[in-house]
Enzyme design. Structure first.
Site, PDB file in Angstrom:
ATOM      1  N   ALA A   6     -44.067   2.698  15.748  1.00 31.83           N
ATOM      2  CA  ALA A   6     -43.709   3.704  14.741  1.00 31.83           C
ATOM      3  C   ALA A   6     -44.180   5.056  15.244  1.00 31.83           C
ATOM      4  CB  ALA A   6     -44.363   3.399  13.404  1.00 31.83           C
ATOM      5  N   LYS A   7     -43.709   6.092  14.631  1.00 33.72           N
ATOM      6  CA  LYS A   7     -44.246   7.429  14.889  1.00 33.72           C
ATOM      7  C   LYS A   7     -43.900   8.282  13.693  1.00 33.72           C
ATOM      8  CE  LYS A   7     -46.216   9.343  18.550  1.00 33.72           C
ATOM      9  NZ  LYS A   7     -46.946   8.495  19.505  1.00 33.72           N
TER      10      LYS A   7
END
Ligand code: GLU
Length: 419
Positions: free
Chosen positions: A106-107
């Protein structure tokens, strides 16, 4: 054309296509592996110190949910857009899989220059961003961490905001927190020390003693500075360094201790020296043994790659090398040993994983235990990459990515179509 279209996402897409071809992944399976499962865009209104209202755009991309919660940092920078965040999330997936962590990538990020905010405004924005994300994150859903422009203090605000909404302290919601607020020993140093550890392993393979070798480091934030510190302890001579405010070069060697002290005091390199100033665009192509890009994406394109004069290229940043540059580096593979980003900077997320495990168990380890476990994981990943390079006759990046993509793919194929 997708909502992610842009130069950084294009880079992640091209890298993936190369691997998908190498692994002979059927066409109809590729989009499922590449495109993010979820992307969230939020508006974050805050009060500025002068009483006015300002609204900042925030993002979070969760690439895949197949192996466990998603995991990745939160970036506060003006460059942040949905395409950059998606590319960084995809890289996190291959990185976590390569290191054997039970996470998807994720980011997140906010389009803002955090240096233009006062401490109070930064706190307001950090808290508001987390508040907007509460429906989409959780200790078993998506676990945030620091990235460019955020730090331990921001993570403490994230954790506190989430906890206040839950009505109890939930330390396991983010990693990279201060040790005083449920963080782990060694997380702050982990990415830089991990990169240095891998540089050490490469020098061993090249039968070169670290003492007396030369290094150039681009970026002097948490990652660059801790890499420099470890290399300096081994007697590596730092001859060039830069951040967004200054660039210094001296082939006789820079005073690393003074640089580290200066950066700690002022937060930036500017003001350290007038005599040693150097053209930042030329820094990467100076002759050195170890080159460490530890700042932003896409700083090594094909023309820079052709002019590099290093022996080891240690990618401490995410995505510093473009796919065109990879083609050049592939031709130069006997001259330049590339430690690809998803291996080189994996130390950060590995120790984030240790922090999450400790928080879930409420059982804390000392620094020596954290470090020895970190080096064990990095060494295992390094050896897997080296074996894959030899077996498939491919570049280091392609070997690292092939291992990561294959793991995600087999998890998806054994589970079925849902995750
Ligand atoms: N932002 C870091 C990275 O790009 C760390 C992520 C984490 O610790 O979850 O790897």
């Amino acid at each position: 054309m997708t909502i992610y279209s842009g130069p950084v996402f294009e880079m992640a897409r091209q890298q993936f296509q190369v691997i998908a071809d190498h692994l002979e992944i059927p066409r109809d399976e590729r989009d499922r592996l590449l495109y993010p499962k979820r992307a969230v865009v939020v508006s974050c209104p805050i009060h500025l110190d002068d009483g006015k209202l300002a609204v900042f755009q925030g993002y979070r991309v969760q690439h895949h949910l197949t192996l466990g919660p998603t995991k990745g940092g939160t970036r506060f920078a003006l460059s942040v857009d949905i395409g950059e965040v998606a590319a960084l999330a995809i890289w996190m997936s291959w990185k976590c899989a390569l290191a054997g962590l039970p996470y998807g990538g994720a980011k997140g990020g906010v389009t803002v220059d955090p240096r233009a905010l006062s401490p109070r405004e930064l706190e307001n924005l950090s808290r508001r961003y987390m508040q907007e994300m509460i429906p989409f994150v959780g200790p078993h859903t998506d676990v945030m961490a620091p990235d460019m422009g955020t730090n331990e203090q921001v993570m403490a605000w994230f954790m506190d905001t989430y906890s206040m909404y839950q009505g109890r302290t939930v330390t396991e919601i983010v990693t990279g927190k201060p040790v005083a607020s449920g963080g782990t020993e060694g997380r702050r140093e982990a990415t830089g020390r991990g990169a240095a550890f891998l540089i050490g392993r490469v020098l061993e393979r090249l039968k070169t003693q670290p003492a007396g070798t030369t290094a150039i480091v681009q970026g002097f934030g948490n990652v660059g500075s801790h890499t420099v510190e470890t290399l300096a302890n081994w007697g590596v001579k730092l001859i060039g360094v830069s951040d967004h405010t200054a660039c210094y070069f001296d082939p006789r060697g820079l005073d690393t201790e003074a640089l580290l002290k200066h950066a700690q005091k002022h937060g930036v390199l500017a003001g350290f020296s007038n005599q040693l100033s150097f053209d930042a665009r030329e820094l990467l192509v100076q002759k050195c043994d170890i080159l460490v890009p530890a700042a932003v994406e896409r700083v090594i394109d094909a023309s820079v790659a052709a002019r590099l004069q290093c022996r080891v290229l240690a990618e401490a940043a995410n995505g510093p090398t473009t796919p065109d540059a990879d083609e050049v580096l592939d031709r130069r593979r006997d001259e330049i040993f590339v430690i690809p980003d998803i291996l080189c900077n994996a130390g950060g997320v590995v120790v984030s994983y240790f922090e999450w495990v400790q928080d879930l168990q409420q059982f804390f380890w000392d620094e020596a235990e954290v470090m020895s476990k970190l080096y064990h994981v990095l060494d295992r990943a390094f050896m897997q990459v080296m074996r894959r390079v030899e077996h498939d006759g491919i570049s280091h990046r392609n070997a690292a990515m092939a291992i990561g993509v294959e793991k995600v793919r087999s998890a998806k194929n054994t589970r079925g179509l849902f995750p």
